[in-house]
Design a protein around this motif. Sequence first.
Motif, PDB file in Angstrom:
ATOM      1  N   ASP A   1      -1.857   8.008  -2.637  1.00 40.75           N
ATOM      2  CA  ASP A   1      -2.065   8.641  -4.058  1.00 40.75           C
ATOM      3  C   ASP A   1      -0.619   8.055  -4.944  1.00 40.75           C
ATOM      4  O   ASP A   1       0.482   8.482  -4.783  1.00 40.75           O
ATOM      5  N   ALA A   2      -1.095   7.005  -5.629  1.00 41.61           N
ATOM      6  CA  ALA A   2      -0.216   6.471  -6.338  1.00 41.61           C
ATOM      7  C   ALA A   2       0.782   7.244  -7.603  1.00 41.61           C
ATOM      8  O   ALA A   2       1.829   7.047  -7.778  1.00 41.61           O
ATOM      9  N   VAL A   3       0.382   8.622  -7.758  1.00 40.46           N
ATOM     10  CA  VAL A   3       0.716   9.205  -8.840  1.00 40.46           C
ATOM     11  C   VAL A   3       2.013  10.125  -7.900  1.00 40.46           C
ATOM     12  O   VAL A   3       2.999   9.898  -8.361  1.00 40.46           O
ATOM     13  N   ASN A   4       1.691  10.673  -6.762  1.00 38.79           N
ATOM     14  CA  ASN A   4       2.729  11.473  -6.052  1.00 38.79           C
ATOM     15  C   ASN A   4       3.362  10.675  -5.067  1.00 38.79           C
ATOM     16  O   ASN A   4       4.168  11.098  -4.337  1.00 38.79           O
ATOM     17  N   GLY A   5       2.868   9.627  -4.552  1.00 37.98           N
ATOM     18  CA  GLY A   5       3.486   8.780  -3.735  1.00 37.98           C
ATOM     19  C   GLY A   5       3.237   9.268  -2.168  1.00 37.98           C
ATOM     20  O   GLY A   5       3.959   8.950  -1.306  1.00 37.98           O
ATOM     21  N   LYS A   6       2.150   9.906  -2.068  1.00 36.91           N
ATOM     22  CA  LYS A   6       1.683  10.705  -0.899  1.00 36.91           C
ATOM     23  C   LYS A   6       0.798   9.843  -0.187  1.00 36.91           C
ATOM     24  O   LYS A   6      -0.294   9.755  -0.829  1.00 36.91           O
TER      25      LYS A   6
ATOM     26  N   VAL B   1       8.771   3.185  10.811  1.00 35.63           N
ATOM     27  CA  VAL B   1       8.288   1.727  10.369  1.00 35.63           C
ATOM     28  C   VAL B   1       8.184   1.426   8.854  1.00 35.63           C
ATOM     29  O   VAL B   1       8.796   0.452   8.270  1.00 35.63           O
ATOM     30  N   ALA B   2       7.546   2.445   8.199  1.00 33.17           N
ATOM     31  CA  ALA B   2       7.525   2.205   6.549  1.00 33.17           C
ATOM     32  C   ALA B   2       8.613   2.705   5.810  1.00 33.17           C
ATOM     33  O   ALA B   2       8.458   2.429   4.440  1.00 33.17           O
ATOM     34  N   ARG B   3       9.510   3.409   6.433  1.00 31.19           N
ATOM     35  CA  ARG B   3      10.915   3.731   5.896  1.00 31.19           C
ATOM     36  C   ARG B   3      10.180   4.656   4.653  1.00 31.19           C
ATOM     37  O   ARG B   3      10.763   4.593   3.698  1.00 31.19           O
ATOM     38  N   LEU B   4       9.298   5.408   4.867  1.00 37.46           N
ATOM     39  CA  LEU B   4       8.786   6.550   3.963  1.00 37.46           C
ATOM     40  C   LEU B   4       9.316   8.061   4.478  1.00 37.46           C
ATOM     41  O   LEU B   4       9.374   8.106   5.550  1.00 37.46           O
ATOM     42  N   PRO B   5       9.625   8.615   3.708  1.00 35.83           N
ATOM     43  CA  PRO B   5       9.997  10.167   4.203  1.00 35.83           C
ATOM     44  C   PRO B   5       8.783  10.921   4.728  1.00 35.83           C
ATOM     45  O   PRO B   5       7.735  10.566   4.215  1.00 35.83           O
ATOM     46  N   GLU B   6       8.878  11.586   5.855  1.00 31.26           N
ATOM     47  CA  GLU B   6       7.829  12.260   6.317  1.00 31.26           C
ATOM     48  C   GLU B   6       6.953  13.049   5.430  1.00 31.26           C
ATOM     49  O   GLU B   6       5.854  13.230   5.825  1.00 31.26           O
ATOM     50  N   HIS B   7       7.605  13.873   4.716  1.00 32.46           N
ATOM     51  CA  HIS B   7       6.701  14.988   3.761  1.00 32.46           C
ATOM     52  C   HIS B   7       6.068  13.946   2.992  1.00 32.46           C
ATOM     53  O   HIS B   7       5.066  14.379   2.151  1.00 32.46           O
ATOM     54  N   LYS B   8       6.130  12.696   2.767  1.00 34.39           N
ATOM     55  CA  LYS B   8       5.196  11.656   1.897  1.00 34.39           C
ATOM     56  C   LYS B   8       3.938  11.201   2.792  1.00 34.39           C
ATOM     57  O   LYS B   8       3.351  10.462   2.419  1.00 34.39           O
TER      58      LYS B   8
ATOM     59  N   VAL C   1      -2.287  -0.220   4.525  1.00 38.36           N
ATOM     60  CA  VAL C   1      -1.808  -1.395   3.625  1.00 38.36           C
ATOM     61  C   VAL C   1      -3.049  -1.649   2.517  1.00 38.36           C
ATOM     62  O   VAL C   1      -2.939  -1.828   1.368  1.00 38.36           O
ATOM     63  N   GLY C   2      -4.254  -1.626   3.079  1.00 39.41           N
ATOM     64  CA  GLY C   2      -5.501  -1.795   2.162  1.00 39.41           C
ATOM     65  C   GLY C   2      -5.479  -1.002   1.001  1.00 39.41           C
ATOM     66  O   GLY C   2      -5.844  -1.192  -0.179  1.00 39.41           O
ATOM     67  N   SER C   3      -5.161   0.279   1.248  1.00 38.14           N
ATOM     68  CA  SER C   3      -5.175   1.460   0.341  1.00 38.14           C
ATOM     69  C   SER C   3      -4.095   1.148  -0.696  1.00 38.14           C
ATOM     70  O   SER C   3      -3.961   1.240  -2.005  1.00 38.14           O
ATOM     71  N   ILE C   4      -2.836   0.723  -0.272  1.00 41.00           N
ATOM     72  CA  ILE C   4      -1.691   0.564  -1.162  1.00 41.00           C
ATOM     73  C   ILE C   4      -2.013  -0.782  -1.951  1.00 41.00           C
ATOM     74  O   ILE C   4      -1.858  -0.652  -3.184  1.00 41.00           O
ATOM     75  N   VAL C   5      -2.672  -1.730  -1.246  1.00 41.75           N
ATOM     76  CA  VAL C   5      -2.782  -2.978  -2.158  1.00 41.75           C
ATOM     77  C   VAL C   5      -4.177  -2.741  -3.293  1.00 41.75           C
ATOM     78  O   VAL C   5      -4.053  -3.302  -4.375  1.00 41.75           O
ATOM     79  N   THR C   6      -4.878  -2.122  -3.003  1.00 42.01           N
ATOM     80  CA  THR C   6      -6.370  -1.562  -3.606  1.00 42.01           C
ATOM     81  C   THR C   6      -6.059  -0.512  -4.775  1.00 42.01           C
ATOM     82  O   THR C   6      -6.904  -0.373  -5.658  1.00 42.01           O
TER      83      THR C   6
END
Length: 785
Positions: free
Chosen positions: A207-212, A232-239, A266-271
């Motif tokens: 979700d590009a809006v809330n980064g989750k 691995v992705a260095r994202l906070p767990e709540h995201k 990755v596909g979701s992030i890219v598209t």
Amino acid sequence: MSVTEEAAVGFGRLRRKEDARFIRGQGRFVDDLRLPGMLHGGILRSPVAHARIVSIDVSAALQHPKVHAVITGRELEALGLAWMPTLSADTQAVLATDKVRFQGQEVAFVIADDRYAARDALELIDVEYDVLPAVVNARRALDPDAPVIRDDQEGRTDNHIFDWESGDRAATDAVFARADVVVAQDMLYPRVHPAPMETCGAVADMDAVNGKLTIWCTTQAPHAHRTLYALVARLPEHKIRVISPDIGGGFGNKVGIYPGYVCAVVGSIVTGRPVKWVEDRSENLMSTSFARDYVMHGEIAATRDGTILGVRVDVIADHGAFNSTAQPSKFPAGFFHVFTGSYDLAAAHCAVHGVYSNKAPGGVAYACSFRVTEAVYLVERMVDLLARELDADPAELRLKNLIRPEQFPYQSKTGWVYDSGEYERALRKALEIAGYDELRREQAQKRERGELMGIGLGFFTEAVGAGPRKHMDIVGLGMADAAELRVHPTGKAQLGISCQTQGQGHETTFAQIVSQELGIPSADIEVVHGDTDLTPFGLGTYGSRSTPVSGAAAAVVARNVRDKARLIASAMLEVAPEDLEWEPGRWFVRGDPEQGATIAEIAMATVGSLELPEGVEGTLDSETVYDPPNLTFPFGAYVCVVDVDPGTAVVRVRRFVAVDDCGTRINPMIIEGQVHGGLADGVGMALMELIAFDEDGNCLGGSLMDYLIPTALEVPDWETDFTVTPSPHHPIGAKGVGESATVGSPPTIVNAIVDALKPYDVRHIDMPCTPSRVWEAMEGRAEPP
Ligand code: PCD
């Protein structure tokens, strides 16, 4: 259970809550998910087992009108995601950059409007491979001139991964030196596949809006997956939210993280759109985690009168192209060191050598608590070989050597403490149900007529419920599980658990555990699982650990609620807590049973005007983490009768008697289902399942036309029974059972087949005992691995 199902309280043969949706086709699996704007991914896989990648040209695929993006290892490299950590401290290519290392390895990911377009576009990708010699035989992988598979690792010059040992080598050599009889045998536990009904897949939605990032995924361990993604992705767990919806069978296949899941993310992030990736059957069989592939050399030592002294084992463990075996990190060979089985030995030792080969990675404990299956097969075959050597009855030999009830807790020679057992009782029960003596008489008569009837025995002890957190972790995550119990004001409850059912029926049995402790009908308890946003952290479902660990957490959290309820009831009834007594569902005043409060009344009081007593905050809700003090050690005694057709060498399993002991039984109907399924697994492995490869590393078992799994036609009517020896340390005395039958049945069936072939003086046949192998053995041509 005498009450109606709706009012049923506690343990018993309650029908499964989840079946209402499953039998109506209303289960919700990953592939049922359809999100607005969702795209579909397809994976290009290597056609060869070992090759250097010269070039990848995706330009034609990108021209395809329905293609949105094509991802290769190079794109992932830029994101630092071309390689991912495995569950065994190794790395695995998400999409190959330098080389392909097994047939079916992931090379590129196409994202298109639909699944068909994605598949079509895969054919437009042009990859130039520089083919290298492949090695698929574990022994050959250790040859000095074997091609080096993992040359991505600095300084590597061979295919050797690890050496691991357990037990006391010197003490074992000493008992072998003084033994009257030593029997040795090479045997292979072949590479097999969990082959769940549903293949693996994921839907990723960033979700590009809330980064989750939300990942719906076929995972047996949603929390462990989320934490690994976060690290691995260095994202906070709540995201990150991992949701494991209904799962159509896991069997260990869905423990690990597959490249396809990462590609979907990755596909979701890219598209910028949700991306679904669901593999087909061949992809599942050829690229996701296999099981076993242990090349074993076993030796057993005994006195002439049949006292077993020791067992010695040397194993080459084929881990495939990447060491991504799922097991507790301190145990590279899993729990193989439970190979001393159910016998009281003077000494034991094993050495296990892990190797890389050009085969799919994975090494999951398919219906097996981390290599317990291989261990039980080894020891049960060795005991039968010893019986043959001594000309002893295999039942008598086992009865003579089984650990005795007064020896529990039993300290094994390889470091385990078996919690409880009454082995002789179980074996005698199985022999009696089978009518063992009568079977032997029948066999003798048939032999005179040239008919081949075999009677096989197997006894197993498993180590399930990993594990005490201080000894057991997976990639640093200690193996404990949590439970969270909410009691709503009307007395209905919700239990959140960290494990994840794949068909085992947790929605039913976990409600039964809470029901047993609190007296609330099971129908009024909802089990919440498989969603990291809704459930507490824990390591998940595999190695039959749900009942031993999460089940214990459920019982403990319910007891906490009961204790809290007592304090509140004491305020309601204006008596001291010590003056209250419990009966299912209710606290009452000792000596005055009319004066009392039900859990529902107490729950309602917590949200009313009652002034809560000191030490009680808020509601009845409670949460706990259960770190098991030890594993549980279920066991069982099996008897199998086979008939071998002397003209065609076809084996028919005529009877199978299984006496299982998993301690306290929560739901006997579910347990029987678990045992039936596991016995069918055993028939599959013993008679037909094998992932075979040719010399070049081509996988020969890539479809269910080649990789045979048993159907109702190949299995007999199971004869199951049980004994109950509770686990002394488990809150409700329960042990795991989900894998028992898969572990115990293969050696029992092979023992029966070898027994049938006694007139041909056959010592051993490696699984799968297909007609051609049995025929070769009868002709005296059985080859060791
Ligand atoms: N139970 C009872 N009681 C007792 C025990 C048990 O009742 N005592 C039950 C429970 O609750 C559940 C079941 O039974 O429901 C089981 O459990 P357990 O043993 O604990 O186990 P879990 O954990 O839950 O599960 C797991 C397992 C495994 S492991 C496997 S393989 C398989 C089995 O499970 N898988 C499966 N089974 C089954 N089923 C089905 N249907 N599906 C599936 O998928 Mo691995 O490691 O993963 O390889």
